[in-house]
Motif scaffolding. Structure first.
Motif, short mmCIF file in Angstrom:
data_model
loop_
_atom_site.label_atom_id
_atom_site.label_comp_id
_atom_site.label_asym_id
_atom_site.label_seq_id
_atom_site.Cartn_x
_atom_site.Cartn_y
_atom_site.Cartn_z
N LYS A 160 0.79 -1.22 0.12
CA LYS A 160 -0.21 -0.08 0.21
C LYS A 160 0.84 1.17 -0.17
O LYS A 160 0.62 2.23 -0.69
CB LYS A 160 -0.85 0.00 1.31
CG LYS A 160 -2.06 1.09 1.04
CD LYS A 160 -2.97 0.64 2.30
CE LYS A 160 -3.83 1.75 2.74
NZ LYS A 160 -4.50 1.60 4.31
N PHE A 161 1.97 1.32 0.76
CA PHE A 161 2.87 2.46 0.97
C PHE A 161 4.08 2.45 0.00
O PHE A 161 5.01 3.13 0.29
CB PHE A 161 3.05 2.71 2.37
CG PHE A 161 1.84 2.94 3.24
CD1 PHE A 161 0.94 3.82 2.93
CD2 PHE A 161 1.74 1.88 4.30
CE1 PHE A 161 -0.35 3.91 3.67
CE2 PHE A 161 0.61 2.11 5.03
CZ PHE A 161 -0.30 3.05 4.77
N ASN A 162 4.06 1.71 -0.99
CA ASN A 162 4.92 1.78 -2.03
C ASN A 162 6.51 1.35 -1.64
O ASN A 162 7.34 1.85 -2.40
CB ASN A 162 4.84 3.13 -2.69
CG ASN A 162 5.39 2.68 -4.37
OD1 ASN A 162 5.43 1.58 -4.81
ND2 ASN A 162 6.04 3.82 -4.95
N ASP A 163 6.45 0.40 -0.51
CA ASP A 163 7.87 -0.24 -0.43
C ASP A 163 8.94 0.74 -0.56
O ASP A 163 9.82 0.71 -1.34
CB ASP A 163 7.92 -1.44 -1.57
CG ASP A 163 9.08 -2.15 -1.35
OD1 ASP A 163 9.69 -2.29 -0.36
OD2 ASP A 163 9.44 -2.74 -2.48
N GLU A 164 9.11 1.54 0.46
CA GLU A 164 10.32 2.65 0.48
C GLU A 164 11.56 1.97 0.18
O GLU A 164 12.32 2.82 -0.47
CB GLU A 164 10.18 3.18 1.80
CG GLU A 164 10.95 4.49 1.94
CD GLU A 164 11.18 5.18 3.20
OE1 GLU A 164 10.22 5.02 4.29
OE2 GLU A 164 11.89 6.11 3.38
N TYR A 165 11.71 0.90 0.71
CA TYR A 165 13.11 0.45 0.54
C TYR A 165 13.39 -0.68 -0.74
O TYR A 165 14.30 -1.55 -0.73
CB TYR A 165 13.68 -0.01 1.76
CG TYR A 165 13.78 0.89 2.65
CD1 TYR A 165 14.75 1.96 2.69
CD2 TYR A 165 12.92 1.23 3.70
CE1 TYR A 165 15.08 3.16 3.55
CE2 TYR A 165 12.88 2.40 4.54
CZ TYR A 165 14.05 3.27 4.66
OH TYR A 165 14.08 4.37 5.20
N PHE A 166 12.37 -0.57 -1.58
CA PHE A 166 12.52 -1.55 -2.94
C PHE A 166 12.68 -2.96 -2.58
O PHE A 166 13.44 -3.55 -3.61
CB PHE A 166 13.56 -0.96 -3.68
CG PHE A 166 13.33 0.61 -4.08
CD1 PHE A 166 12.90 0.71 -5.37
CD2 PHE A 166 13.61 1.69 -3.31
CE1 PHE A 166 12.49 1.98 -6.02
CE2 PHE A 166 13.22 3.03 -3.93
CZ PHE A 166 12.71 3.08 -5.05
N LEU A 167 12.19 -3.70 -1.58
CA LEU A 167 12.35 -4.92 -1.37
C LEU A 167 11.70 -5.56 -2.51
O LEU A 167 12.31 -6.72 -2.91
CB LEU A 167 11.47 -5.37 -0.03
CG LEU A 167 12.37 -5.03 1.30
CD1 LEU A 167 12.21 -3.75 1.62
CD2 LEU A 167 11.68 -6.02 2.39
N LEU A 168 10.58 -5.32 -2.75
CA LEU A 168 10.04 -6.25 -4.00
C LEU A 168 10.60 -6.21 -5.17
O LEU A 168 10.80 -7.16 -6.02
CB LEU A 168 8.54 -5.74 -4.24
CG LEU A 168 7.64 -5.68 -2.80
CD1 LEU A 168 6.13 -5.90 -3.31
CD2 LEU A 168 7.83 -6.91 -2.14
N LYS A 169 11.26 -5.03 -5.39
CA LYS A 169 11.92 -4.90 -6.74
C LYS A 169 13.30 -5.75 -6.78
O LYS A 169 13.74 -6.39 -7.63
CB LYS A 169 12.73 -3.40 -6.88
CG LYS A 169 13.22 -3.00 -7.91
CD LYS A 169 12.46 -3.06 -9.29
CE LYS A 169 13.00 -3.20 -10.74
NZ LYS A 169 12.51 -3.83 -11.96
N ASP A 170 13.78 -5.94 -5.37
CA ASP A 170 15.31 -6.66 -5.26
C ASP A 170 14.91 -8.07 -4.94
O ASP A 170 15.82 -8.94 -5.10
CB ASP A 170 15.94 -6.12 -4.19
CG ASP A 170 16.92 -4.90 -4.64
OD1 ASP A 170 16.77 -4.67 -5.83
OD2 ASP A 170 17.46 -4.17 -3.87
N PHE A 171 13.69 -8.50 -4.82
CA PHE A 171 13.24 -9.82 -4.30
C PHE A 171 13.74 -11.09 -5.20
O PHE A 171 14.63 -11.81 -4.97
CB PHE A 171 11.84 -9.96 -4.16
CG PHE A 171 11.26 -11.39 -3.99
CD1 PHE A 171 11.30 -11.82 -2.39
CD2 PHE A 171 10.94 -12.36 -4.73
CE1 PHE A 171 10.85 -12.95 -2.00
CE2 PHE A 171 10.60 -13.67 -4.40
CZ PHE A 171 10.44 -13.88 -2.87
N ASP A 172 13.50 -10.89 -6.68
CA ASP A 172 13.65 -11.89 -7.37
C ASP A 172 15.39 -12.27 -7.50
O ASP A 172 15.71 -13.19 -7.48
CB ASP A 172 13.37 -11.68 -8.93
CG ASP A 172 11.80 -12.11 -9.15
OD1 ASP A 172 11.41 -12.98 -8.31
OD2 ASP A 172 11.26 -11.34 -10.07
N SER A 173 16.09 -11.08 -7.65
CA SER A 173 17.50 -11.34 -8.00
C SER A 173 18.10 -11.78 -6.74
O SER A 173 19.23 -12.37 -6.51
CB SER A 173 18.10 -10.36 -8.22
OG SER A 173 18.21 -9.07 -7.36
#
Ligand code: C3B
Length: 810
Positions: free
Chosen positions: A734-747
């Motif tokens: 909801k609050f757009n993942d300030e620390y980009f966890l989802l972006k870095d998850f796959d790698s």
């Protein structure tokens, strides 16, 4: 120190013990043995302590004073024995007396006078300053209570007081004759004396006595003993009548009562400001008192003294030194200002906005009226001088006073001759972004000093197995010149050695496994991968990403119980600031996931989770030698340096990391084949911010594994969590993942898959581990400190430098 035989040691020890306690030594507890041994060891360094300090004075050696709000020395017994070169004698002597040094050592309290990286760095530096033969001392606070003791109750963090001084402290020496008065509050009026000179007249101030407790900082095999001076607040003798109420007396006691448990977070609390001024003023006063005994001209102060401030917590040394030079020593403003700038240097440790100290004007003016006048005058002159050179806009962006607040970083930069960051990337971010305006004004003040660690504590003491392996294979010179560790590289294809390295690691893992079994009742397999993340709990450090990986792995095993992957033990150590709600929710989550996973027999022990309570220096010494994987997974650009990354590498753990802080430099040394790098780079993060193009909900909706894992937070899959799951889910979606966890998850998941595969090839893994040890030498704090000495403090080693092949690295 002179050689002492085992026989002689035993005799002296028994005598010391029985004199102290009046019963037979073999009836003593570890605590009592620790005290007896400490008392005896004092005799072995007291002469050197005195002669070191005397000699600096006699020779008028330039000395550096490292001002830090925090020090995390760890237990000092073994470190002192090591540096005094009597560790083997004492160990053997005790053994012959039926005592075990490790057990005796446990009788010592671990002084937790710091929060995390910044405080531990200060202590590595103190050890390196003495060990490289430099004249340098620490200046800090003798907190009655250290960082809280962490307990988990029902998975939640509970904070208990850390009364580390309960049984006294054998190393410290109270020096009442060196006490000084620190003034708070009241009013200040500018008055003229008989000769017509302006001087500040104080009324109604509260005068507090600052009493120093000195702790020896013993150099490695070089006879040097420097000082760590910790100040304690007391009511001045004979002035008890001025502190009539309980409240007034408490106010004094409180100044040095407890360490603020906030790491990288700023809270503008009056008591904190009191603490900061208290130790800054006391330290500067005692330096000035020393300098006056030299009977030199004031202009020579910067040739005899360097003052370094560890972050902005001691930044009030700038106006305090000005105050003394102008008000008490009657120098002109311009003279005082030149001296102040030349004497002081500053390290920045973070770019997190929430950690930047800004004091409300009202508070400063009320608590420290004269100091506030001086800051305002520093600022007035700064603005006046810089506008013609840089224009109004840029100049006003560098103002010290703005929006009713005093910006301490700006004061520190303007009032010093050097500002450094703590890793290359961090310094570049300071120069190009955070402090760019100052860089345009003062390009020559900026420099980098990548952090370091002392191999004495972090390898020699904590990993004796690895130490003797190294001694056998490359000789012992690495101990005084850690760059020699690179010699290990020549043995990378020696499979016998690789096996031995593996055996050392296994022993260390067994030692930790025993602790886990004894203290936590959890059974872990020493053959599993020990995957370690040890650091303060903070959103930017992304312990949560680690948890998401665990949940993903758990789901996969549940789906496919015959999956062929090595066992993993996920090890966490982390304290959260008591007021940091989100960090505490993550602690609760980790504990809940641990309960779920550790008790699920379906997964056949393929995952275990160990969240140790009360992580600190002593536990780090146990965990780091046992680690296979070092988690350094902060969002790129956020971790200024990191230092556990260096300690873990030096102990043969492989780094799983984003390109952040000093980990980038680790990558440069070990090479991409020997490290697991994943995730966004600093520039990628910057672009997302510039374009505002990050949308975590899209990732959540579009990525099945992420969706599955995040849903577990809210669908009851993890018993024991309540609103924590929903709040954490919201922060990510909801609050757009300030620390980009989802972006870095796959790698991140991919990198872990690669690690699983590599671990199954034992030879390959051991080779990588060996190359990590081999390349860890440059991260010795000895080199870091020699660069500070050479480039900032302008001081030189006083004894023949054991660090023989030092080459300044830029
Ligand atoms: C820390 C930083 O967060 C780490 O990256 C760094 O390695 C250490 O300092 C040492 O330089 N830090 C801290 O522990 N406390 C602060 N208030 C600011 C930074």
């Amino acid at each position: 120190m002179e050689n002492i035989s085992i026989q002689q040691f035993k005799k002296e020890y028994v005598k010391k013990f029985e004199q102290l306690y009046a019963y037979r030594y073999d009836e003593g507890s570890s605590r009592e043995h620790f005290v007896a041994l400490g008392e005896l060891v004092r005799n072995y360094y007291m002469n050197n302590w005195k002669s070191t300090i005397d000699e600096y004075k006699e020779k008028e050696t330039k000395q550096v004073f490292y001002f830090s709000m925090e020090f995390l020395p760890g237990r000092m017994l073994k470190s002192n024995l090591l540096n005094l070169d009597i560790l083997p004698v004492v160990e053997e002597g005790l053994r012959e007396l039926g005592l075990d040094l490790d057990e005796v050592s446990m009788g010592e309290a671990d002084p937790a006078l710091g929060n995390g990286g910044l405080g531990r760095l200060a202590s590595c530096f103190m050890d390196s300053i003495a060990s490289t033969g430099l004249a340098g001392h620490g200046n800090g606070i003798r907190y009655q209570y250290g960082l809280f003791k962490q307990k988990f109750i029902d998975g939640y963090q509970v904070e208990l007081p850390e009364n580390w001084l309960r049984n006294g402290n054998v190393w410290e020496v109270r020096k009442e004759n060196k006490a000084v008065i620190v003034r708070f509050g009241g009013q200040v009026y500018m008055d003229t004396d008989e000769e017509g000179n302006l001087y500040p007249r104080y009324e109604n101030t509260k005068n507090i006595l600052a009493v120093p407790y000195d702790v020896p900082q013993i150099g490695y095999h070089n006879g040097i003993v420097n000082n760590l001076r910790l100040w304690s607040a007391e009511i001045p003798y004979g002035e008890e009548y001025l502190f009539r109420t309980e409240e007034e007396r408490d106010e004094v006691k409180q100044i040095t009562e407890v360490l603020y448990p906030d790491d990288s977070n700023y809270e503008g609390r009056l008591l904190r400001l009191r603490q900061e001024y208290f130790f800054s003023s006391a330290g500067v006063q005692s330096i000035i008192r020393y300098f006056k005994t030299l009977d030199e001209d004031w202009s020579l102060l910067p040739d005899k003294i360097a003052i370094h401030i560890n972050d902005t917590h001691p930044a009030l040394v700038v106006p305090e030194l000005m105050r003394i030079l102008i008000d008490e020593e009657e120098l002109t403003w311009d003279q005082a200002w030149e001296i102040t700038k030349k004497t002081i240097s500053y390290t920045n440790h973070t770019i997190l906005q929430e950690a930047m100290e800004r004091w409300p004007i009202d508070m400063l003016e009320h608590l420290l009226p004269r100091i506030y006048h001086i800051i305002a005058e520093i600022n007035r002159r700064h603005i006046e001088k810089k506008i013609p050179l840089y224009g109004e806009e840029l100049t006003y962006r560098t103002t010290i006073i703005e929006d009713g607040q005093v910006k301490m970083a700006n004061l520190a930069i303007i009032g010093s001759h050097s500002i450094n960051g703590v890793a290359k990337l961090h310094t570049n971010i300071l120069i190009n972004e955070t402090l760019h305006d100052f860089y345009l004004m003062y390009p020559n003040k900026f420099n980098n000093k990548t952090n370091g660690i002392t191999q004495r504590r972090w390898v020699q003491l904590s990993n004796p197995g690895l130490t003797s392996l190294l001694d056998d294979v490359i000789g012992t010179d690495w101990k005084s010149n850690p760059e020699e560790l690179i010699l290990l590289k020549a043995h990378v294809d020696n499979s016998e050695l690789l096996n031995r390295l593996e055996a050392v690691k296994l022993e260390n893992k067994k030692r930790f496994a025993k602790y886990v079994k004894d203290e936590m009742g959890i059974e872990i397999d020493p053959n599993a991968i020990f995957d370690v993340q040890i650091k303060r709990l903070h959103a930017y450090k992304r312990q949560l990403l680690n948890v998401l990986h665990i949940l993903d792995r758990y789901s996969q095993i549940k789906e496919n119980p015959d999956i062929d992957i090595p066992k993993r033990v996920f090890i966490f150590g982390a304290k959260a600031a008591p007021s940091y709600h989100y960090a505490k929710q993550i602690i609760k989550l980790i504990n809940a996931v641990a309960d779920l996973v550790n008790n699920d027999t379906d997964i056949k022990d393929l995952i275990k989770i160990v969240f140790v309570e009360n992580y600190g220096v002593s536990l780090a010494e146990l965990i780091i030698p046992a680690a296979d994987i070092s988690e350094q997974i902060s969002l790129a650009g956020k971790e200024a340096s990191g230092t556990s990354n260096m300690k873990l590498m030096a102990n043969g753990a492989l780094t799983m990391a984003t390109m952040d802080g000093a980990t980038i430099e680790i990558y440069d040394y070990v090479g991409k084949e020997n490290i697991y790098i994943f995730g966004l780079k600093n520039n990628d993060v910057k672009k997302y911010h510039q374009n505002q193009s990050y949308n975590s909900r899209n990732i959540y909706e579009g990525n099945a594994s992420i969706k599955r894992v995040l849903n577990m937070l809210v669908d009851g899959s993890i018993p024991g969590i309540y609103h924590e799951g929903q709040d954490i889910f919201n922060s990510l979606v909801k609050f757009n993942d300030e620390y980009f966890l989802l972006k870095d998850f796959d790698s991140y998941i991919q990198a872990h898959k690669q690690a699983d595969k590599d671990y199954q090839d034992r030879e390959k893994w051991n080779r990588m581990a060996l190359l990590n040890v081999a390349n860890s030498g440059p991260f010795s704090s000895d080199y870091t400190i020699l660069r500070y000495a050479d480039e900032i403090w302008k001081i030189e080693p006083q004894v023949e430098n054991l660090i023989s092949s030092y080459t300044p690295v830029k």
